[in-house]
Design a protein around this motif. Structure first.
Motif, mmCIF file in Angstrom:
data_model
loop_
_atom_site.group_PDB
_atom_site.id
_atom_site.type_symbol
_atom_site.label_atom_id
_atom_site.label_comp_id
_atom_site.label_asym_id
_atom_site.label_seq_id
_atom_site.Cartn_x
_atom_site.Cartn_y
_atom_site.Cartn_z
ATOM 1 N N GLU A 397 8.493 -61.739 -31.976
ATOM 2 C CA GLU A 397 9.938 -61.468 -32.058
ATOM 3 C C GLU A 397 10.506 -61.145 -30.674
ATOM 4 O O GLU A 397 11.591 -61.596 -30.306
ATOM 5 C CB GLU A 397 10.194 -60.309 -33.016
ATOM 6 N N GLN A 398 9.783 -60.350 -29.898
ATOM 7 C CA GLN A 398 10.271 -59.972 -28.562
ATOM 8 C C GLN A 398 10.291 -61.160 -27.620
ATOM 9 O O GLN A 398 11.173 -61.286 -26.772
ATOM 10 C CB GLN A 398 9.384 -58.862 -27.974
ATOM 11 N N ILE A 399 9.328 -62.092 -27.767
ATOM 12 C CA ILE A 399 9.309 -63.278 -26.899
ATOM 13 C C ILE A 399 10.529 -64.147 -27.182
ATOM 14 O O ILE A 399 11.180 -64.676 -26.271
ATOM 15 C CB ILE A 399 7.997 -64.073 -27.127
ATOM 16 N N ILE A 400 10.881 -64.276 -28.471
ATOM 17 C CA ILE A 400 12.050 -65.075 -28.846
ATOM 18 C C ILE A 400 13.317 -64.458 -28.247
ATOM 19 O O ILE A 400 14.180 -65.151 -27.708
ATOM 20 C CB ILE A 400 12.154 -65.176 -30.388
ATOM 21 N N LYS A 401 13.432 -63.126 -28.324
ATOM 22 C CA LYS A 401 14.613 -62.439 -27.779
ATOM 23 C C LYS A 401 14.708 -62.638 -26.276
ATOM 24 O O LYS A 401 15.782 -62.868 -25.723
ATOM 25 C CB LYS A 401 14.565 -60.947 -28.100
ATOM 26 N N LEU A 402 13.576 -62.577 -25.574
ATOM 27 C CA LEU A 402 13.582 -62.768 -24.125
ATOM 28 C C LEU A 402 14.000 -64.177 -23.747
ATOM 29 O O LEU A 402 14.751 -64.388 -22.788
ATOM 30 C CB LEU A 402 12.189 -62.469 -23.552
ATOM 31 N N ASN A 403 13.537 -65.151 -24.486
ATOM 32 C CA ASN A 403 13.905 -66.541 -24.190
ATOM 33 C C ASN A 403 15.406 -66.744 -24.381
ATOM 34 O O ASN A 403 16.073 -67.435 -23.606
ATOM 35 C CB ASN A 403 13.120 -67.492 -25.097
ATOM 36 N N THR A 404 15.935 -66.154 -25.455
ATOM 37 C CA THR A 404 17.380 -66.282 -25.724
ATOM 38 C C THR A 404 18.186 -65.670 -24.581
ATOM 39 O O THR A 404 19.166 -66.241 -24.093
ATOM 40 C CB THR A 404 17.732 -65.569 -27.045
#
Length: 467
Positions: A397-404
């Motif tokens: 979940e945190q990786i997705i947020k960082l990419n966004t």
């Protein structure tokens, strides 16, 4: 308005000469006058004095005049004061003077002093002393300080004196070098002990000491001696009252053998000299220590006598006890041996029983621990698997947020904005965000992706309206 031409006009010197002649005729002889020397004004380079004479009533000056005391007369009179009163002429004393009125055209009216009677000054001091005593008694405080409790052993002493005073050094020497080696704590509170400022100085120190009175047992006022006029400070009512009402005992060592001053009269104890004041304190310790030392010696003698008397009784008692003990030991020897065997047998039996119970408890405890450890290990394995699973989900979940967030930041990059066909307009190096930032005729820069365009503002349009 101008004077009439018929009016006679005098020169100033004629007027002063007339005044001088009139005064010389009116005051042709010497006469006696009483006054207080407010300031002596002695000039050492010439030897002359120009005293300021005043008369006071209730602390206010009623009359004041200048005077002159020539060098030879001053030397003679000053020596008389030193010889008879042990003090020189000075400020603040009342005197009986033989004077003559004189007038000088420049310095004006003044009294020429021919002689001063030292006996009058001494009598005035005695009058002040009697007035102070009467006032203290009328206020019922004359004996107040004498009623203050003096500790059995006054060890903590507050000293009011001048650090350079010989009386002070003598007082300290007697205390610190006493033959009995009694230890005193003493602290100096400096003050003026004579002169115009002495009364206020000593009273001020007493007021400060009252705030820390719990740290001291007694107050000592120490002075190195002097004549009666030099001691006039200690006849002052305000100083005597401060001593009389002080919450701790006050002892005085003023240092003279004449009649007591008022301050000495109202103090708890008055000594002729500073060394006698120190001796008074040491004597308190001696009066306490001598009976104690005699009691100690008596106790030692009685103890030695009793020890001597009882030593033989103890020796006899020990011999008798040893004999009886040996007899009792022989009688009870066989009984003790039998009881010893019984005790040994009972002890071995109890030890074997306890050992068997310990082995049984150990076996049960080991089995219970093994079961508990197995159950705990299984639970830990399950918890570990759950934690790994949840950690992977949270990490994704945190990786997705960082990419966004990264994509959003790249979209806002100025270079990407320029690639989409936009430009950045600047004026004087600052970005233009409003028409108010530029005026007609200003040169502006338009930054594109592949270069910069400079242009001049010809007009500004807002909602179709030109400016």
């Amino acid at each position: 308005m101008a004077p009439d031409k018929t009016v006679k006009i005098f020169r100033l010197s004629q007027v002063t000469a007339s005044i001088q002649a009139t005064i010389q005729k009116r005051y042709s002889s010497h006469f006696w006058v009483t006054a207080e020397i407010n300031r002596l004004n002695h000039y050492s380079h010439s030897g002359h004095c120009y005293p300021e004479l005043v008369e006071k009533e209730n602390g206010k000056i009623r009359a004041e005049i200048r005077s002159v005391l020539w060098k030879d007369d001053f030397a003679r009179i000053n020596q008389q004061f030193i010889t008879q009163l042990q003090t020189p002429l000075k400020d603040g004393i009342k005197v009986l003077m033989l004077v003559k009125v004189a007038f000088n055209p420049i310095s004006g009216i003044q009294l020429q002093i021919k002689d001063i009677d030292p006996v009058f000054t001494l009598g005035d001091l005695e009058r002040e002393k009697n007035e102070s005593v009467a006032k203290l008694k009328s206020e019922k405080i004359f004996d107040l300080n004498k009623s203050r409790p003096l500790p059995l052993l006054p060890k903590r002493i507050a000293i009011i004196s001048a650090q350079t005073s010989k009386g002070y050094s003598d007082f300290i020497k007697i205390l610190d070098t006493n033959p009995h080696r009694f230890t005193f704590f003493h602290m100096l509170f400096p003050a003026y002990l004579q002169g115009d400022r002495s009364v206020d100085s000593i009273v001020s120190v007493l007021q400060k000491l009252e705030k820390v009175k719990d740290h001291f047992d007694v107050v000592a006022i120490i002075r190195g001696g002097g004549g009666d006029v030099g001691l006039s400070t200690f006849n002052n009512f305000e100083l005597a009252k401060a001593i009389a009402t002080f919450p701790l005992p006050v002892i005085t060592g003023i240092g003279h053998a004449t009649n007591d001053t008022v301050s000495e009269m109202v103090s708890y104890y008055n000594a002729i000299t500073p060394t006698q004041s120190a001796g008074f304190l040491i004597k308190r310790f001696e009066e306490f220590s001598v009976p104690v030392e005699e009691a100690v010696k008596k106790i030692q003698r009685e103890a030695e006598l009793k020890l001597s008397r009882n030593k033989e009784l103890i020796r006899q008692s020990v011999g008798s006890l040893q004999s009886k003990t040996r007899t009792a030991v022989r009688r009870n020897s066989e009984s003790l041996m039998s009881e010893q065997k019984q005790i040994a047998q009972a002890t071995r039996f109890h030890i074997r029983s306890a050992y068997e119970r310990l082995q049984s408890f150990q076996e049960r405890t080991s089995a219970a621990f093994s079961q508990r450890i197995s159950a705990t290990a299984g639970n830990l394995t399950k918890i570990s698997e759950v934690l790994k699973s949840k950690s992977l989900v949270t990490l994704n979940e945190q990786i997705i947020k960082l990419n966004t967030t990264e994509n959003q930041l790249r979209a806002l990059d100025p270079e990407n904005v320029l690639q989409r066909g936009y430009s950045i307009t600047k004026h004087n190096g600052s970005a233009v965000s409003s028409l108010r930032n530029v005026r007609s005729g200003d040169t502006i820069e338009s930054i594109l992706l592949d270069g910069t365009i400079k242009s001049k503002v010809t007009e500004k349009i807002t909602d179709g309206r030109k400016h």
